[in-house]
Design a protein around this motif. Structure first.
Motif, mmCIF file in Angstrom:
data_model
loop_
_atom_site.group_PDB
_atom_site.id
_atom_site.type_symbol
_atom_site.label_atom_id
_atom_site.label_comp_id
_atom_site.label_asym_id
_atom_site.label_seq_id
_atom_site.Cartn_x
_atom_site.Cartn_y
_atom_site.Cartn_z
ATOM 1 N N ARG A 123 -2.300 -0.605 5.852
ATOM 2 C CA ARG A 123 -3.089 0.886 5.888
ATOM 3 C C ARG A 123 -4.023 0.368 4.015
ATOM 4 N N THR A 124 -5.218 1.789 3.680
ATOM 5 C CA THR A 124 -5.299 1.718 2.862
ATOM 6 C C THR A 124 -5.284 2.635 2.081
ATOM 7 N N SER A 125 -5.612 3.373 0.777
ATOM 8 C CA SER A 125 -4.644 4.095 0.678
ATOM 9 C C SER A 125 -5.855 5.521 0.850
ATOM 10 N N SER A 126 -6.757 5.124 1.545
ATOM 11 C CA SER A 126 -7.493 6.600 2.088
ATOM 12 C C SER A 126 -7.393 6.493 3.897
ATOM 13 N N HIS A 127 -6.593 6.029 4.006
ATOM 14 C CA HIS A 127 -6.378 5.969 5.388
ATOM 15 C C HIS A 127 -4.529 6.043 5.938
ATOM 16 N N GLN A 177 -1.436 -5.376 10.206
ATOM 17 C CA GLN A 177 -2.573 -5.053 8.701
ATOM 18 C C GLN A 177 -1.712 -3.708 7.963
ATOM 19 N N ALA A 187 0.485 -0.877 0.076
ATOM 20 C CA ALA A 187 -0.463 0.232 0.534
ATOM 21 C C ALA A 187 0.470 1.141 0.120
#
Length: 196
Positions: free
Chosen positions: A191-195, A189, A43
């Motif tokens: 992160r996602t691109s929005s976090h 885990q 990510a």
């Protein structure tokens, strides 16, 4: 004893205040003496320049160090440092001064902080004994350690660099461990691109 093998999710962040740019990256990293250091970026977000020139470069540089067998050159040993006792730190940790025996980007001129009860390493901080490039005027680093399942492992590295033209730049890398020496120790885990 140092970890023989681990798998960890690393979170990397870097920022340059003068230009107002920042980037972040999550990467699975694995270390063992047979295969060395491997990483997989899972990510990322922010500035492409920061991700390429700082974050990917940090992982690639570590991989190169393992491939060349230079990892021992960074160890806190008498082969690399002169040690001297100093007054205890304000947080009650015992303190040793460390002076590198050579100028090397892997070595820190500064202090080592250990638990006074068992001399367990807690933190190393100071400035790099040699800057990584002509453009970098000074790099101050802090490396933090903890014991997980009885094994001392790095948990965070932070640096502040003074870079010609660009000014103050910051870098931070944290470790969340999934396995150490074959033992499952966590479930990190990405992160996602929005976090970021």
């Amino acid at each position: 004893m140092p970890p023989f093998q681990y798998r960890a999710l690393r979170h990397l962040d870097a920022r340059n205040e003068h230009f107002g740019v920042a980037g972040w990256m999550d990467a699975w990293t694995e270390v063992d003496h047979a295969g060395g250091f491997r990483y997989q970026i899972v990510a990322e977000g922010g500035s492409g320049y920061i991700r390429s020139r700082v974050l990917r470069a940090a992982l690639a540089g570590e991989q190169k160090m393992w491939m060349s067998g230079d990892s021992a050159k960074a160890a806190l040993t008498r082969d690399n440092y002169i040690f001297e006792e100093r007054a205890p730190h304000a947080d009650a940790l015992a303190t040793l001064g460390v002076t590198p025996l050579r100028n090397d980007v892997l070595l820190v001129n500064g202090s080592v902080f250990v638990n006074p009860d068992d001399a367990d390493l807690v933190r190393v901080e100071g400035k790099l004994s040699r800057t990584p490039s002509f453009w970098t005027r000074r790099v101050e680093v802090v490396r933090r350690y903890e014991r997980i399942n009885g094994i001392r492992v790095p948990v965070a590295i932070e640096s502040i660099a003074q870079v010609l033209i660009a000014g103050r730049s910051t870098f931070k890398m944290t470790y969340e461990y999934e396995a150490i020496n074959g033992e499952h120790v966590g479930n990190p885990q990405p992160r996602t691109s929005s976090h970021p």
